[in-house]
Design a protein around this motif. Structure first.
Motif, PDB file in Angstrom:
ATOM      1  N   ASN A 150       0.823  -1.212   0.000  1.00 33.41           N
ATOM      2  CA  ASN A 150       0.000   0.000   0.000  1.00 33.41           C
ATOM      3  C   ASN A 150       0.851   1.254   0.000  1.00 33.41           C
ATOM      4  O   ASN A 150       1.949   1.268   0.519  1.00 33.41           O
ATOM      5  CB  ASN A 150      -0.907   0.000   1.216  1.00 33.41           C
ATOM      6  N   MET A 151       0.292   2.265  -0.557  1.00 35.37           N
ATOM      7  CA  MET A 151       1.009   3.546  -0.552  1.00 35.37           C
ATOM      8  C   MET A 151       0.203   4.541   0.241  1.00 35.37           C
ATOM      9  O   MET A 151      -1.026   4.415   0.299  1.00 35.37           O
ATOM     10  CB  MET A 151       1.138   4.053  -1.972  1.00 35.37           C
ATOM     11  N   PRO A 152       0.859   5.537   0.792  1.00 40.24           N
ATOM     12  CA  PRO A 152       0.105   6.524   1.558  1.00 40.24           C
ATOM     13  C   PRO A 152      -0.980   7.154   0.689  1.00 40.24           C
ATOM     14  O   PRO A 152      -0.750   7.411  -0.494  1.00 40.24           O
ATOM     15  CB  PRO A 152       1.154   7.574   1.930  1.00 40.24           C
ATOM     16  N   GLY A 153      -2.099   7.356   1.274  1.00 39.11           N
ATOM     17  CA  GLY A 153      -3.167   8.043   0.548  1.00 39.11           C
ATOM     18  C   GLY A 153      -3.960   7.136  -0.370  1.00 39.11           C
ATOM     19  O   GLY A 153      -4.871   7.563  -1.041  1.00 39.11           O
ATOM     20  N   VAL A 154      -3.615   5.872  -0.378  1.00 35.87           N
ATOM     21  CA  VAL A 154      -4.310   4.946  -1.263  1.00 35.87           C
ATOM     22  C   VAL A 154      -5.116   3.990  -0.393  1.00 35.87           C
ATOM     23  O   VAL A 154      -4.626   3.532   0.630  1.00 35.87           O
ATOM     24  CB  VAL A 154      -3.296   4.145  -2.118  1.00 35.87           C
ATOM     25  N   THR A 155      -6.331   3.725  -0.792  1.00 35.34           N
ATOM     26  CA  THR A 155      -7.158   2.824   0.023  1.00 35.34           C
ATOM     27  C   THR A 155      -6.430   1.507   0.229  1.00 35.34           C
ATOM     28  O   THR A 155      -5.720   1.033  -0.655  1.00 35.34           O
ATOM     29  CB  THR A 155      -8.514   2.547  -0.671  1.00 35.34           C
ATOM     30  N   LYS A 156      -6.657   0.919   1.372  1.00 32.89           N
ATOM     31  CA  LYS A 156      -5.900  -0.278   1.789  1.00 32.89           C
ATOM     32  C   LYS A 156      -5.879  -1.371   0.726  1.00 32.89           C
ATOM     33  O   LYS A 156      -4.859  -1.970   0.477  1.00 32.89           O
ATOM     34  CB  LYS A 156      -6.522  -0.839   3.074  1.00 32.89           C
ATOM     35  N   ALA A 157      -7.020  -1.621   0.134  1.00 32.59           N
ATOM     36  CA  ALA A 157      -7.114  -2.769  -0.759  1.00 32.59           C
ATOM     37  C   ALA A 157      -6.344  -2.555  -2.063  1.00 32.59           C
ATOM     38  O   ALA A 157      -6.059  -3.495  -2.774  1.00 32.59           O
ATOM     39  CB  ALA A 157      -8.569  -3.053  -1.071  1.00 32.59           C
ATOM     40  N   GLN A 158      -6.018  -1.293  -2.308  1.00 32.05           N
ATOM     41  CA  GLN A 158      -5.365  -0.992  -3.583  1.00 32.05           C
ATOM     42  C   GLN A 158      -3.917  -1.437  -3.580  1.00 32.05           C
ATOM     43  O   GLN A 158      -3.134  -1.000  -2.754  1.00 32.05           O
ATOM     44  CB  GLN A 158      -5.431   0.509  -3.831  1.00 32.05           C
ATOM     45  N   GLN A 159      -3.578  -2.301  -4.484  1.00 32.88           N
ATOM     46  CA  GLN A 159      -2.200  -2.766  -4.562  1.00 32.88           C
ATOM     47  C   GLN A 159      -1.568  -2.276  -5.846  1.00 32.88           C
ATOM     48  O   GLN A 159      -2.238  -2.136  -6.852  1.00 32.88           O
ATOM     49  CB  GLN A 159      -2.180  -4.300  -4.580  1.00 32.88           C
ATOM     50  N   TRP A 160      -0.298  -2.076  -5.761  1.00 33.73           N
ATOM     51  CA  TRP A 160       0.453  -1.716  -6.966  1.00 33.73           C
ATOM     52  C   TRP A 160       1.303  -2.896  -7.364  1.00 33.73           C
ATOM     53  O   TRP A 160       1.928  -3.521  -6.519  1.00 33.73           O
ATOM     54  CB  TRP A 160       1.353  -0.508  -6.688  1.00 33.73           C
ATOM     55  N   ILE A 161       1.318  -3.193  -8.615  1.00 34.15           N
ATOM     56  CA  ILE A 161       2.190  -4.245  -9.112  1.00 34.15           C
ATOM     57  C   ILE A 161       3.420  -3.560  -9.664  1.00 34.15           C
ATOM     58  O   ILE A 161       3.324  -2.724 -10.555  1.00 34.15           O
ATOM     59  CB  ILE A 161       1.485  -5.062 -10.210  1.00 34.15           C
ATOM     60  N   LYS A 162       4.544  -3.933  -9.071  1.00 29.79           N
ATOM     61  CA  LYS A 162       5.769  -3.272  -9.500  1.00 29.79           C
ATOM     62  C   LYS A 162       6.393  -4.094 -10.615  1.00 29.79           C
ATOM     63  O   LYS A 162       6.612  -5.281 -10.460  1.00 29.79           O
ATOM     64  CB  LYS A 162       6.731  -3.184  -8.312  1.00 29.79           C
ATOM     65  N   THR A 163       6.613  -3.489 -11.727  1.00 31.63           N
ATOM     66  CA  THR A 163       7.270  -4.235 -12.793  1.00 31.63           C
ATOM     67  C   THR A 163       8.766  -3.953 -12.688  1.00 31.63           C
ATOM     68  O   THR A 163       9.185  -2.999 -12.049  1.00 31.63           O
ATOM     69  CB  THR A 163       6.775  -3.801 -14.197  1.00 31.63           C
ATOM     70  N   ALA A 164       9.536  -4.826 -13.335  1.00 32.36           N
ATOM     71  CA  ALA A 164      10.982  -4.641 -13.267  1.00 32.36           C
ATOM     72  C   ALA A 164      11.385  -3.430 -14.106  1.00 32.36           C
ATOM     73  O   ALA A 164      12.530  -3.057 -14.145  1.00 32.36           O
ATOM     74  CB  ALA A 164      11.672  -5.887 -13.783  1.00 32.36           C
ATOM     75  N   LYS A 165      10.410  -2.857 -14.790  1.00 29.97           N
ATOM     76  CA  LYS A 165      10.766  -1.865 -15.805  1.00 29.97           C
ATOM     77  C   LYS A 165      10.251  -0.469 -15.501  1.00 29.97           C
ATOM     78  O   LYS A 165       9.564   0.115 -16.312  1.00 29.97           O
ATOM     79  CB  LYS A 165      10.206  -2.294 -17.154  1.00 29.97           C
ATOM     80  N   ASN A 166      10.480   0.016 -14.315  1.00 30.29           N
ATOM     81  CA  ASN A 166      10.186   1.426 -14.108  1.00 30.29           C
ATOM     82  C   ASN A 166       8.696   1.761 -14.205  1.00 30.29           C
ATOM     83  O   ASN A 166       8.309   2.856 -14.598  1.00 30.29           O
ATOM     84  CB  ASN A 166      10.994   2.254 -15.137  1.00 30.29           C
ATOM     85  N   LEU A 167       7.865   0.763 -13.882  1.00 26.02           N
ATOM     86  CA  LEU A 167       6.430   0.973 -14.018  1.00 26.02           C
ATOM     87  C   LEU A 167       5.695   0.304 -12.872  1.00 26.02           C
ATOM     88  O   LEU A 167       5.992  -0.837 -12.515  1.00 26.02           O
ATOM     89  CB  LEU A 167       5.963   0.363 -15.353  1.00 26.02           C
TER      90      LEU A 167
END
Ligand code: G4P
Length: 284
Positions: A150-167
């Motif tokens: 989770n990131m600050p300011g983002v609702t708990k359930a929201q996940q970010w998928i980190k790609t190996a490519k700057n995205l």
């Protein structure tokens, strides 16, 4: 013909996209490469409201390669960057990231000039059902299992998928709805499986498909069904296809439903090769 969508459903989908807009740097607008226009939501410009956008023509493996090139050129002429990918196989993803970097370069240069710490680009995928949003997200996630959490300011359930490519990609896509008044758009969406089979009369869809093949891909139609040109009498056409494919009863009756299924299945499963159903406006 206008498909009746629940206005509430439509408004909710729109709100969900709008709410997440502020979390991302760029929108990945996913469309079906076989229908680069018909599989777009016509209100997309209004919904994303000036947010930088990359159009991604997915399922390039099923679309006519020449037409895909023409579509990419067409979008570019309209000032919209576009790339084609095959999310199932994972082809074209590097190209996609590169294109996004190009679009956001100025913004990130400005951030750097202001002394801000470098960070990955943040993107959200949006598109109508069935264009391959989950497939693309899973494809990226599979290669890059580590999530940033989770990131600050983002609702708990929201996940970010980190790609190996700057995205970094939001793990839930924005779902838009197809909208059309033109029956042809409906036929195209139905023929490619983008809308439920119960919405339109499938026999009409199959006949539209045959006529399109006759017009644009006549040698493939001839090769598979034996017609170079279709006679006006569609019953005859269905009869011939039925005979070829064993959809005639012992009494000689054509099973129209079965033939309809055969035609639609043949188109969807690539038996006619790679097909594109939208023609760029300059060629139409
Ligand atoms: P959505 O989230 O936008 O609703 O679409 P989703 O990912 O569920 O994909 C819809 C269908 O399109 C799936 O097929 C998926 O496999 C297929 N698909 C997605 N991307 C590509 C691609 O680049 N090329 C090809 N050929 N197909 C693609 P399905 O029949 O619903 O399921 P299945 O065949 O995967 O079992």
């Amino acid at each position: 013909m206008t498909i009746q969508w629940f206005p509430g459903h439509m408004a909710k989908a729109r709100r969900q996209v709008t709410e997440k807009l502020k979390l991302v740097d760029i929108i990945f607008e996913l469309v079906d490469a076989r229908l680069p226009l018909s599989s777009r939501n016509p209100m997309i410009d209004e919904i994303i409201n000036q947010k930088p956008r990359l159009v991604i023509l997915n399922k390039e493996d099923m679309a006519d390669p020449q037409m895909t090139k023409e579509w990419i050129r067409y979008f570019k002429e309209q000032g919209v960057e576009a790339v084609s990918v095959n999310s199932q196989a994972g082809n074209g993803l590097d190209k996609m990231v590169k294109a996004a970097e190009g679009i956001l370069q100025e913004k990130f240069d400005r951030m750097r000039a202001r002394g801000m710490k470098p960070r990955a680009m943040r993107a959200m995928i949006v598109g109508i059902p069935n264009v391959g949003k989950s497939t693309l997200i899973n494809r990226i996630a599979k290669k890059n299992i580590a999530k940033t959490g989770n990131m600050p300011g983002v609702t708990k359930a929201q996940q970010w998928i980190k790609t190996a490519k700057n995205l970094e990609l939001l793990d839930t896509p924005g779902i838009l709805w197809p909208k059309f008044e033109d029956p042809e758009t409906g036929y195209k969406l139905a023929l490619t499986g983008a809308i439920k089979d119960s919405i339109l009369n499938l026999q009409d869809v199959a006949i539209w498909g045959l006529r399109y093949l006759e017009d644009k891909y006549s040698s493939r139609l001839e090769e598979r069904y034996g017609f170079k040109e279709l006679p006006d009498d569609m019953a005859h056409v269905f009869h011939q296809i039925g005979e070829r494919r064993g959809a005639i009863s012992t009494g000689g009756e054509v099973d129209y439903d079965k033939v309809t299924d055969i035609i639609i299945r043949d188109v969807r499963s690539g038996q006619f090769g790679r097909l594109t159903f939208d023609i760029t406006p300059e060629k139409a």
